[in-house]
Design a protein around this motif. Structure first.
Motif, PDB file in Angstrom:
ATOM      1  N   ALA A 213      -4.935  -4.148  -3.286  1.00 54.25           N
ATOM      2  CA  ALA A 213      -5.629  -5.408  -3.023  1.00 54.25           C
ATOM      3  C   ALA A 213      -4.707  -6.400  -2.331  1.00 54.25           C
ATOM      4  CB  ALA A 213      -6.147  -5.998  -4.336  1.00 54.25           C
TER       5      ALA A 213
ATOM      6  N   TRP B 127      -4.746  -5.848   1.468  1.00 54.58           N
ATOM      7  CA  TRP B 127      -5.952  -6.382   2.102  1.00 54.58           C
ATOM      8  C   TRP B 127      -5.973  -7.907   2.064  1.00 54.58           C
ATOM      9  CZ3 TRP B 127      -8.988  -3.685   5.186  1.00 54.58           C
ATOM     10  CH2 TRP B 127      -8.944  -2.293   5.096  1.00 54.58           C
ATOM     11  N   SER B 128      -5.388  -8.501   1.038  1.00 50.74           N
ATOM     12  CA  SER B 128      -5.280  -9.963   0.986  1.00 50.74           C
ATOM     13  C   SER B 128      -4.345 -10.466   2.086  1.00 50.74           C
ATOM     14  CB  SER B 128      -4.749 -10.404  -0.385  1.00 50.74           C
ATOM     15  OG  SER B 128      -5.617 -10.022  -1.414  1.00 50.74           O
TER      16      SER B 128
ATOM     17  N   THR C  66     -11.265  -6.731   0.256  1.00 49.54           N
ATOM     18  CA  THR C  66     -10.440  -7.217  -0.860  1.00 49.54           C
ATOM     19  C   THR C  66     -11.281  -7.438  -2.114  1.00 49.54           C
ATOM     20  OG1 THR C  66      -8.958  -8.339   0.712  1.00 49.54           O
ATOM     21  CG2 THR C  66      -8.822  -9.006  -1.590  1.00 49.54           C
TER      22      THR C  66
ATOM     23  N   GLN D 250       0.828  -1.212   0.000  1.00 46.05           N
ATOM     24  CA  GLN D 250       0.000   0.000   0.000  1.00 46.05           C
ATOM     25  C   GLN D 250       0.859   1.257   0.000  1.00 46.05           C
ATOM     26  OE1 GLN D 250      -3.770   0.430   0.073  1.00 46.05           O
ATOM     27  NE2 GLN D 250      -2.562   2.027  -0.886  1.00 46.05           N
TER      28      GLN D 250
ATOM     29  N   ASN E 179     -12.026  -8.189   6.117  1.00 44.67           N
ATOM     30  CA  ASN E 179     -10.871  -8.016   5.227  1.00 44.67           C
ATOM     31  C   ASN E 179     -11.124  -8.659   3.862  1.00 44.67           C
ATOM     32  OD1 ASN E 179      -9.139  -6.505   6.874  1.00 44.67           O
ATOM     33  ND2 ASN E 179      -8.374  -8.323   7.902  1.00 44.67           N
TER      34      ASN E 179
ATOM     35  N   SER F  66     -11.310   2.117  -6.852  1.00 44.20           N
ATOM     36  CA  SER F  66     -10.367   1.659  -5.821  1.00 44.20           C
ATOM     37  C   SER F  66      -9.097   2.502  -5.790  1.00 44.20           C
ATOM     38  CB  SER F  66     -10.009   0.189  -6.046  1.00 44.20           C
ATOM     39  OG  SER F  66      -9.469   0.007  -7.337  1.00 44.20           O
TER      40      SER F  66
ATOM     41  N   SER G  14      -6.122 -10.469   5.344  1.00 42.07           N
ATOM     42  CA  SER G  14      -6.978 -11.653   5.496  1.00 42.07           C
ATOM     43  C   SER G  14      -6.156 -12.858   5.910  1.00 42.07           C
ATOM     44  CB  SER G  14      -7.703 -11.945   4.173  1.00 42.07           C
ATOM     45  OG  SER G  14      -8.455 -10.828   3.754  1.00 42.07           O
TER      46      SER G  14
END
Length: 240
Positions: free
Chosen positions: A185, A188-189, A226, A62, A222, A180, A192
């Motif tokens: 992504a 966020w993956s 995603t 990020q 999460n 987005s 998770s």
């Protein structure tokens, strides 16, 4: 020793090793305690190694995306601030009750990465100095939370709602803009993944129901964020 007669009739003696069994420690409370502590530490080491690399690099995709685009488009500032608050409360709770280091080792790293991301957002929005009050509140909260036991317990009970609110704030931002932007992504993956491994770690170590519930809820949210990020990214690509 066991004697075995081979084809030529020459006896051969083979040693017999007893099968190791779980020690019977019912009559020795001190040995039983040491045995449980050793087994618990072994479980911590085995479970902790699965999620730590992911946590160490959780926010790096990020941060990299924001620096590459020189923009924080798509990122929700309230989401980041609430996430920082949730991380801080969770870390303080674990330290306050003397939980094993491996159960919260990654949280100082996560907090540091969130602070860097916060500074990036304010920098690309035009004024880094605006981050100073927020950082001051977070630092002072570290000491306030430990003043009384009921304060840290109440904060921990609210921690799940705070962290959940941070996910909903990001979702709301995505729903509103339908773009987005620079939201990663991959970050966020990884969130998770770390929540899933944290559920396993908690079950193998402290088995704290409050913490376990928090990670289950965070895992679901999460995954939701995603999927939403990927959905609006595909929409933006089609529009182009």
């Amino acid at each position: 020793m066991i004697s075995i007669n081979l084809a030529r009739g020459v006896p051969v003696c083979l040693p017999v090793h007893p099968i190791p069994e779980k020690p019977d420690l019912r009559g020795d409370s001190r040995r039983l305690l040491n045995y449980r502590v050793a087994r618990r530490r072994k479980n911590e080491a085995a479970a902790g190694g699965a999620h730590r690399p992911g946590c160490a690099a959780l926010k790096l995709p990020q941060i990299s995306a924001v620096l590459a685009a020189r923009s924080a488009r798509g990122l929700s500032l309230p989401s980041l601030l609430l996430e920082l608050a949730g991380f801080l409360v969770f870390l303080r709770y674990q330290c306050y009750y003397g939980y094993p280091l491996l159960t919260y080792l990654e949280y100082p790293i996560l907090i540091a990465q969130d602070v860097i991301l916060l500074l990036c957002i304010f920098h690309f929005n035009g004024n880094v100095k605006q981050a100073t009050p927020y950082i001051a509140v977070l630092v002072s909260s570290w000491f306030v939370l430990a003043l009384q036991k009921w304060i840290i317990d109440l904060a921990m009970n609210l921690c799940t709602f705070i962290s959940a609110a941070s996910k909903f704030a990001q979702l709301q931002c995505l729903w509103k803009t339908r773009d987005s932007g620079t939201v990663s992504a991959l970050t966020w993956s990884l969130s998770s993944y770390t929540c899933a491994t944290r559920i396993i770690t908690t079950l193998m170590t402290t088995n704290d129901f409050t913490i376990l519930t928090r990670f289950v809820i965070m895992l679901a949210l999460n995954i939701w964020v995603t999927v939403t990020v990927l959905r609006y990214r595909k929409t933006a690509i089609k529009a182009e």
